[in-house]
Design a protein around this motif. Structure first.
Motif, PDB file in Angstrom:
ATOM      1  N   SER A 108      48.650  60.164  69.870  1.00 34.22           N
ATOM      2  CA  SER A 108      47.675  61.243  70.108  1.00 34.22           C
ATOM      3  C   SER A 108      47.919  61.977  71.415  1.00 34.22           C
ATOM      4  N   SER A 109      48.345  61.258  72.442  1.00 34.09           N
ATOM      5  CA  SER A 109      48.552  61.885  73.754  1.00 34.09           C
ATOM      6  C   SER A 109      50.021  62.039  74.121  1.00 34.09           C
ATOM      7  N   GLY A 110      50.895  61.322  73.427  1.00 29.66           N
ATOM      8  CA  GLY A 110      52.310  61.329  73.783  1.00 29.66           C
ATOM      9  C   GLY A 110      52.631  60.475  74.990  1.00 29.66           C
ATOM     10  N   THR A 111      51.659  59.700  75.475  1.00 27.35           N
ATOM     11  CA  THR A 111      51.843  58.887  76.674  1.00 27.35           C
ATOM     12  C   THR A 111      52.736  57.678  76.396  1.00 27.35           C
ATOM     13  N   LEU A 112      53.669  57.435  77.301  1.00 18.01           N
ATOM     14  CA  LEU A 112      54.496  56.235  77.216  1.00 18.01           C
ATOM     15  C   LEU A 112      53.688  55.074  77.777  1.00 18.01           C
ATOM     16  N   LEU A 113      53.291  54.145  76.896  1.00 22.19           N
ATOM     17  CA  LEU A 113      52.445  53.026  77.309  1.00 22.19           C
ATOM     18  C   LEU A 113      53.258  51.833  77.812  1.00 22.19           C
ATOM     19  N   LYS A 114      54.469  51.672  77.293  1.00 21.65           N
ATOM     20  CA  LYS A 114      55.267  50.503  77.670  1.00 21.65           C
ATOM     21  C   LYS A 114      56.739  50.800  77.438  1.00 21.65           C
ATOM     22  N   ARG A 115      57.554  50.263  78.340  1.00 26.39           N
ATOM     23  CA  ARG A 115      59.012  50.326  78.176  1.00 26.39           C
ATOM     24  C   ARG A 115      59.581  49.012  78.679  1.00 26.39           C
ATOM     25  N   GLU A 140      73.365  46.703  68.885  1.00 28.83           N
ATOM     26  CA  GLU A 140      74.822  46.678  68.861  1.00 28.83           C
ATOM     27  C   GLU A 140      75.376  45.395  69.473  1.00 28.83           C
ATOM     28  N   ASP A 141      74.571  44.661  70.231  1.00 28.99           N
ATOM     29  CA  ASP A 141      75.036  43.403  70.813  1.00 28.99           C
ATOM     30  C   ASP A 141      75.034  42.252  69.804  1.00 28.99           C
ATOM     31  N   GLY A 142      74.631  42.538  68.550  1.00 28.96           N
ATOM     32  CA  GLY A 142      74.620  41.522  67.500  1.00 28.96           C
ATOM     33  C   GLY A 142      73.380  40.649  67.485  1.00 28.96           C
ATOM     34  N   CYS A 143      72.435  40.923  68.378  1.00 24.53           N
ATOM     35  CA  CYS A 143      71.230  40.103  68.478  1.00 24.53           C
ATOM     36  C   CYS A 143      70.080  40.681  67.662  1.00 24.53           C
ATOM     37  N   VAL A 144      69.250  39.783  67.146  1.00 22.61           N
ATOM     38  CA  VAL A 144      67.982  40.130  66.511  1.00 22.61           C
ATOM     39  C   VAL A 144      66.895  39.448  67.335  1.00 22.61           C
ATOM     40  N   ARG A 145      65.903  40.225  67.767  1.00 21.30           N
ATOM     41  CA  ARG A 145      64.848  39.650  68.601  1.00 21.30           C
ATOM     42  C   ARG A 145      63.476  40.003  68.041  1.00 21.30           C
ATOM     43  N   VAL A 146      62.550  39.067  68.221  1.00 27.87           N
ATOM     44  CA  VAL A 146      61.192  39.199  67.697  1.00 27.87           C
ATOM     45  C   VAL A 146      60.235  39.275  68.882  1.00 27.87           C
ATOM     46  N   TRP A 147      59.385  40.341  68.901  1.00 31.35           N
ATOM     47  CA  TRP A 147      58.491  40.606  70.023  1.00 31.35           C
ATOM     48  C   TRP A 147      57.038  40.576  69.562  1.00 31.35           C
ATOM     49  N   SER A 148      56.191  39.859  70.290  1.00 29.81           N
ATOM     50  CA  SER A 148      54.751  39.899  70.041  1.00 29.81           C
ATOM     51  C   SER A 148      54.185  41.106  70.779  1.00 29.81           C
ATOM     52  N   LEU A 149      53.645  42.071  70.032  1.00 25.67           N
ATOM     53  CA  LEU A 149      53.120  43.278  70.676  1.00 25.67           C
ATOM     54  C   LEU A 149      51.907  42.960  71.548  1.00 25.67           C
ATOM     55  N   LEU A 150      51.141  41.962  71.146  1.00 23.62           N
ATOM     56  CA  LEU A 150      50.007  41.544  71.974  1.00 23.62           C
ATOM     57  C   LEU A 150      50.496  40.989  73.308  1.00 23.62           C
ATOM     58  N   MET A 152      53.321  41.643  74.796  1.00 21.03           N
ATOM     59  CA  MET A 152      54.006  42.649  75.613  1.00 21.03           C
ATOM     60  C   MET A 152      53.035  43.392  76.531  1.00 21.03           C
ATOM     61  N   PHE A 153      51.767  43.423  76.170  1.00 18.49           N
ATOM     62  CA  PHE A 153      50.774  44.106  77.004  1.00 18.49           C
ATOM     63  C   PHE A 153      49.937  43.123  77.834  1.00 18.49           C
ATOM     64  N   ASP A 154      50.334  41.859  77.820  1.00 17.51           N
ATOM     65  CA  ASP A 154      49.675  40.839  78.639  1.00 17.51           C
ATOM     66  C   ASP A 154      50.558  40.577  79.864  1.00 17.51           C
ATOM     67  N   ASP A 155      50.333  41.307  80.941  1.00 15.54           N
ATOM     68  CA  ASP A 155      51.193  41.224  82.116  1.00 15.54           C
ATOM     69  C   ASP A 155      51.193  39.827  82.727  1.00 15.54           C
ATOM     70  N   GLN A 164      60.697  37.332  77.408  1.00 18.36           N
ATOM     71  CA  GLN A 164      59.737  38.243  76.799  1.00 18.36           C
ATOM     72  C   GLN A 164      59.616  38.070  75.292  1.00 18.36           C
ATOM     73  N   TYR A 165      60.691  37.779  74.602  1.00 18.11           N
ATOM     74  CA  TYR A 165      60.681  37.738  73.135  1.00 18.11           C
ATOM     75  C   TYR A 165      60.208  36.394  72.605  1.00 18.11           C
ATOM     76  N   GLU A 166      59.656  36.429  71.384  1.00 16.61           N
ATOM     77  CA  GLU A 166      59.203  35.218  70.705  1.00 16.61           C
ATOM     78  C   GLU A 166      60.387  34.408  70.181  1.00 16.61           C
ATOM     79  N   HIS A 167      61.339  35.112  69.547  1.00 16.96           N
ATOM     80  CA  HIS A 167      62.551  34.480  69.022  1.00 16.96           C
ATOM     81  C   HIS A 167      63.733  35.377  69.325  1.00 16.96           C
ATOM     82  N   GLY A 168      64.853  34.763  69.621  1.00 19.82           N
ATOM     83  CA  GLY A 168      66.094  35.496  69.812  1.00 19.82           C
ATOM     84  C   GLY A 168      67.179  34.890  68.943  1.00 19.82           C
ATOM     85  N   PHE A 169      67.700  35.684  67.997  1.00 16.57           N
ATOM     86  CA  PHE A 169      68.726  35.209  67.076  1.00 16.57           C
ATOM     87  C   PHE A 169      70.049  35.896  67.422  1.00 16.57           C
ATOM     88  N   SER A 170      71.057  35.122  67.742  1.00 14.30           N
ATOM     89  CA  SER A 170      72.319  35.711  68.210  1.00 14.30           C
ATOM     90  C   SER A 170      73.526  35.273  67.377  1.00 14.30           C
TER      91      SER A 170
END
Length: 286
Positions: A108-115, A140-150, A152-155, A164-170
């Motif tokens: 709605s605002s175009g605001t970048l909330l997280k990077r 491109e690094d061949g990795c698959v990673r799983v992120w909890s969006l909740l 990611m916003f819990d500093d 940061q990631y829940e699972h990292g598959f390499s």
């Protein structure tokens, strides 16, 4: 009306076809999107990342309304964006950058909330879990990673976490080309494809690899059967293979373990149809 939407890396626009009749409903002009760079935002409009000169540092994302072929909004992220994904309500948009960073915008605002820095090389695909609590990324690094969006916003929680990631598959050895998620949210099965000619099936609940399916050619796109018994893998040479998620492939399979069959090569099928048409023409002429 149900439609099929497709875009291309070449500047051919975005085409929308009626799923029942096969007729083109609308064409949005001037679009050259990256693979997985087209997404529907809340069933209200389309968003597409744009391929630009790699020497340029900034990227661009274009937005179209469903019923208008002209671009309505343009945004310019800090770097070129490859894949895009939006939640079902269209409240936020997530993009994967060429640096390996993931961007999270409020629509709605175009605001970048997280990077955040997600991968060592460019992000190639993004998908949300069925309940939209998890984001799965491939790169491109061949990795698959799983992120909890909740998370990611819990500093505070992120500072205490080991990573940061829940699972990292390499286990992939080359670029990840596609990722899909099944039903069940955090308990779902996900499938990833790579240029190493394999598809890998993962358990989100266990955080481990369930099986590897080797294909005779590179797989660029995958789709999951609604019953989750098989998945379909579109190869770079034009074939579509069916891979078993659970059962073994029959011993008579000529493609390899866990591959239950294939659909005809699209190009070969068109060639055969042309030959048949020519033969019918000759018979009529005679």
């Amino acid at each position: 009306m149900e439609v099929v939407i497709a875009s291309s890396p070449v500047d051919a626009g975005i085409s929308c076809w009626d799923l029942n009749s096969g007729t083109e409903h609308l064409r949005h002009r001037t679009c050259a999107s990256a693979p997985h760079g087209l997404t529907c935002v809340g069933r209200r409009f389309l968003a597409s990342s744009q391929l630009r000169d790699s020497s340029l540092s900034s990227g661009s994302i274009l937005y179209w309304s469903w019923n208008k072929p002209q671009v309505e909004v343009k945004s310019f992220p800090a770097e070129p964006i490859n894949p895009l994904v939006s939640n079902s309500e269209g409240t936020y948009l997530i993009g994967g950058g060429s640096s390996g960073d993931i961007y999270f915008w409020e629509v709605s605002s175009g605001t970048l909330l997280k990077r955040w820095h997600a991968h060592y090389r460019a992000v190639t695909c993004l998908v949300l879990s069925e309940d939209e609590s998890l984001l799965i990324s491939g790169a491109e690094d061949g990795c698959v990673r799983v992120w909890s969006l909740l998370m990611m916003f819990d500093d505070i929680g992120m500072e205490a976490a080991k990573h940061q990631y829940e699972h990292g598959f390499s286990e992939h050895t080359l670029r990840v080309t596609d990722v899909i998620s099944g039903h069940g949210g955090c308990n779902a099965v996900i499938v990833s494809a790579s240029e190493d000619r394999t598809c890998k099936v993962w358990s989100l609940s266990k955080g481990k690899l369930l099986r590897t399916v080797e294909f005779p050619s590179i797989i660029d796109a995958i789709a999951l059967d609604p019953g989750e018994h098989v998945f379909y893998a579109g190869s770079r040479d034009g074939k579509i293979f069916a891979g078993a998620l659970n059962a073994e492939s029959p011993s008579s399979s000529c493609y390899g373990k866990h591959i239950t069959g294939s659909l005809s090569d699209h190009r070969e099928e068109r060639r055969r149809n042309r030959l048949k048409k020519m033969e019918r023409t000759r018979v009529l002429d005679d």
